[in-house]
Design a protein around this motif. Sequence first.
Motif, short mmCIF file in Angstrom:
data_model
loop_
_atom_site.label_atom_id
_atom_site.label_comp_id
_atom_site.label_asym_id
_atom_site.label_seq_id
_atom_site.Cartn_x
_atom_site.Cartn_y
_atom_site.Cartn_z
N ARG A 197 -9.80 -2.35 4.17
CA ARG A 197 -8.55 -3.11 4.15
C ARG A 197 -7.86 -3.04 5.51
O ARG A 197 -7.45 -4.06 6.07
CB ARG A 197 -7.61 -2.57 3.05
CG ARG A 197 -6.30 -3.34 2.96
CD ARG A 197 -5.32 -2.69 2.00
NE ARG A 197 -5.84 -2.60 0.65
CZ ARG A 197 -6.20 -1.48 0.03
NH1 ARG A 197 -6.06 -0.32 0.62
NH2 ARG A 197 -6.66 -1.50 -1.21
N TYR A 246 -2.69 7.16 1.71
CA TYR A 246 -3.74 7.87 1.00
C TYR A 246 -3.46 9.36 0.96
O TYR A 246 -2.99 9.91 1.94
CB TYR A 246 -5.08 7.66 1.72
CG TYR A 246 -6.21 8.49 1.16
CD1 TYR A 246 -7.04 7.97 0.18
CD2 TYR A 246 -6.43 9.80 1.59
CE1 TYR A 246 -8.08 8.74 -0.34
CE2 TYR A 246 -7.46 10.57 1.07
CZ TYR A 246 -8.28 10.03 0.11
OH TYR A 246 -9.30 10.78 -0.43
N GLN A 282 0.82 -1.20 0.00
CA GLN A 282 0.00 0.00 0.00
C GLN A 282 0.86 1.26 0.00
O GLN A 282 2.02 1.24 0.39
CB GLN A 282 -0.92 0.00 1.23
CG GLN A 282 -1.91 -1.15 1.23
CD GLN A 282 -2.77 -1.14 0.01
OE1 GLN A 282 -3.35 -0.11 -0.34
NE2 GLN A 282 -2.85 -2.26 -0.70
N HIS A 341 -12.97 1.79 0.84
CA HIS A 341 -12.19 0.60 0.53
C HIS A 341 -10.92 0.53 1.39
O HIS A 341 -10.58 -0.52 1.95
CB HIS A 341 -11.84 0.61 -0.97
CG HIS A 341 -11.12 -0.61 -1.43
ND1 HIS A 341 -10.84 -0.87 -2.74
CD2 HIS A 341 -10.61 -1.65 -0.74
CE1 HIS A 341 -10.19 -2.03 -2.83
NE2 HIS A 341 -10.03 -2.51 -1.63
N ASN A 342 -10.25 1.67 1.53
CA ASN A 342 -9.01 1.75 2.30
C ASN A 342 -9.24 1.34 3.76
O ASN A 342 -8.48 0.53 4.33
CB ASN A 342 -8.51 3.22 2.20
CG ASN A 342 -7.20 3.46 2.92
OD1 ASN A 342 -7.03 3.08 4.06
ND2 ASN A 342 -6.27 4.13 2.25
N SER A 382 -12.54 6.62 -2.04
CA SER A 382 -11.67 5.46 -1.88
C SER A 382 -11.34 5.13 -0.43
O SER A 382 -10.85 4.05 -0.13
CB SER A 382 -10.39 5.64 -2.69
OG SER A 382 -9.74 6.82 -2.28
N MET A 383 -11.65 6.04 0.50
CA MET A 383 -11.38 5.72 1.91
C MET A 383 -12.27 4.58 2.40
O MET A 383 -11.91 3.89 3.35
CB MET A 383 -11.55 6.96 2.80
CG MET A 383 -10.37 7.92 2.84
SD MET A 383 -8.75 7.12 3.16
CE MET A 383 -8.99 6.56 4.85
#
Lengths: 374, 374
Positions: free
Chosen positions: A136, A26, A23, A132-133, A129-130
């Motif tokens: 994870r 972000y 990763q 999904h982030n 996208s946070m």
Amino acid sequence: MDNQNRGATWPTWLPLRDDLRDQVPYGAPQLEVSTRLNTNENPFGPSKTLVKDLESAISEIGARLNRYPDRDAVELRRALAQYLNQLSDTRFSEVNIWSANGSNEVIQSIFLAFGGSGRSAVGFEPSYSMHHNIARVTGTSWITVNRVGDFVIDVESARSTIAAKKSSLVFLTTPNNPTGTITSINDIRTLGRICAEVNALLVVDEAYQEFSQESSAITLVDEFPNIIVCRTMSKAFAFAGARVGYLVANPAVIEAMLLVRLPYHLSSATQALALVALSYSRELLANVAHLRRERMRIKKELERIGVETLTSGANFFLFQTDDPKSLWKALLAHDVLVRDVGLPQYLRVTVGSPEENDRFIAALSKALGSSATG
Amino acid sequence: MDNQNRGATWPTWLPLRDDLRDQVPYGAPQLEVSTRLNTNENPFGPSKTLVKDLESAISEIGARLNRYPDRDAVELRRALAQYLNQLSDTRFSEVNIWSANGSNEVIQSIFLAFGGSGRSAVGFEPSYSMHHNIARVTGTSWITVNRVGDFVIDVESARSTIAAKKSSLVFLTTPNNPTGTITSINDIRTLGRICAEVNALLVVDEAYQEFSQESSAITLVDEFPNIIVCRTMSKAFAFAGARVGYLVANPAVIEAMLLVRLPYHLSSATQALALVALSYSRELLANVAHLRRERMRIKKELERIGVETLTSGANFFLFQTDDPKSLWKALLAHDVLVRDVGLPQYLRVTVGSPEENDRFIAALSKALGSSATG
């Protein structure tokens, strides 16, 4: 900080989780430019009188900063409920509200309470996208349902995925980031029903709700205990620097948040400053109306120079280009920073102040004139 | 909020994780009393000049609160490094420091990066219960090694557990909360070596370090890349209401923190206020010395009235009683709130201002005189 992917180069002594090794942190590049239209900030900073009141709030609590804050932030949650009740004619109280350091922390708490190892969450992408982030980072499986056409949700395909995957969480962003797409209140109602059939929570992320003219999903919370609505003071309230997010839900959801929240997570300063900003909601919402008008104006100007834009209910929108990477660079060369959100045919621009918007339009005209992109 | 255990009474539509259903929210009772000595707050609030400077800091950033904060809080991390370098003659810079909303958030990030499903963490208990709590919320197994005697760590028993369990994280609190026990820098060095053999990180929680006179474990970070030291501005800096925790570690640990942190987690206000407080470190550390002297004074007074106390390197200590629950209530009846930390023979009291301490001593004398407890 460099957003580099270290891949296999992490030191061997460091027990970093395997699923994080590839990763990168972000975040949009933070560059020094005159016209920063890349993170959907509200261009209208707090007024002088508001700043004066923020100062007084700190002066009032300052001598007691050696004491822990109100652990449950009751006064702030009550004020947030009142704000929403004025907007949507609802009857919420503090038992329906949870607040944290930005809606990211609200979302993280949702994942910690209802996700985690062995559980999954569904999202309609492209989207923020946070979601999904954080899935994870909290060890929750992430299942993508692709948006179709102009990035709308195909409710029937959502239905079959949700029924098949038995996910505990479904994330829906409306107006959607980065596309601006609004999901109608009727479609949210249908999704709420679909989620209820499999005991899933429907998390509606309404970070940009005040910029749209659709009803808020908070009006469904009484009828659907499984609908959670996330909101923020970063956008409409122009308070991104103060980090205040919140959610609206059934009281049982709030009780679950108390099990996973870090005690005293919200500082006395954050609570005090947010209360002041909420007391200025009329003034701040006038700026929102101003930004909506600017959104219309820029979109018209862009059409005039032959650039297609997508319909948006937020303080940003997508505009078309055949070559996002080159156009992003060309705009940066004109000191205008927009966001390359990774879509093959679009860039995203935030609606700024009238002057910022004029600089964006001028830069775009020049960039297109010189490169014939778009 | 009631700290009730809902057990099986959670609604069936709520997909709360099974391992959270029996939990209750963390936190001491927040009661209105004149003498609150239960949460290890520093009794000396910010001075008038410090409050004035906090106000100015908000005035300076107020008009820009529509903008996101510095995502990496570089200036604050640099100032924290300088503070530590002055204290311990070290040479840290911002690449060695991570900061978040209280040390709880720092600890949560450590668990998210290095713990999680399939991993375990070791703790020496009794200790700060948030370590265990955050382990549970992040799905990390928690392994307890009991402290022995007056709550000290048996390094050999620690060695065999750490070797057998292959944990990725080992938590050591020193001075320990709630016992006040100091682990020597030599024992920390030994534990660091033991952890290195199995690629485990040794997390030394030094929330109360400034109140002790032992060297800080930060002096070991250069030699032991696997040692992480957590600290806070809540205690020595009397800044509990502002929520600023931090850690000191090898730069690779900081890079791992960037993968799990929520973007913009630390507000502009928090960053600005912390910078001001750090500039007052000399004044604030003078108060720490004052509290150390008060700790000695109260302990002597307690011995005089026949109450045994444990040696403590923190701004609190344990005192003996045969019946903690009754004595806790008796003290509350005299308007003094101490902490029942669940130990069968002790209560914990925070060192307060001289006046608060006198009220505590008087209340304890009366309570013991009337109930013959202790």
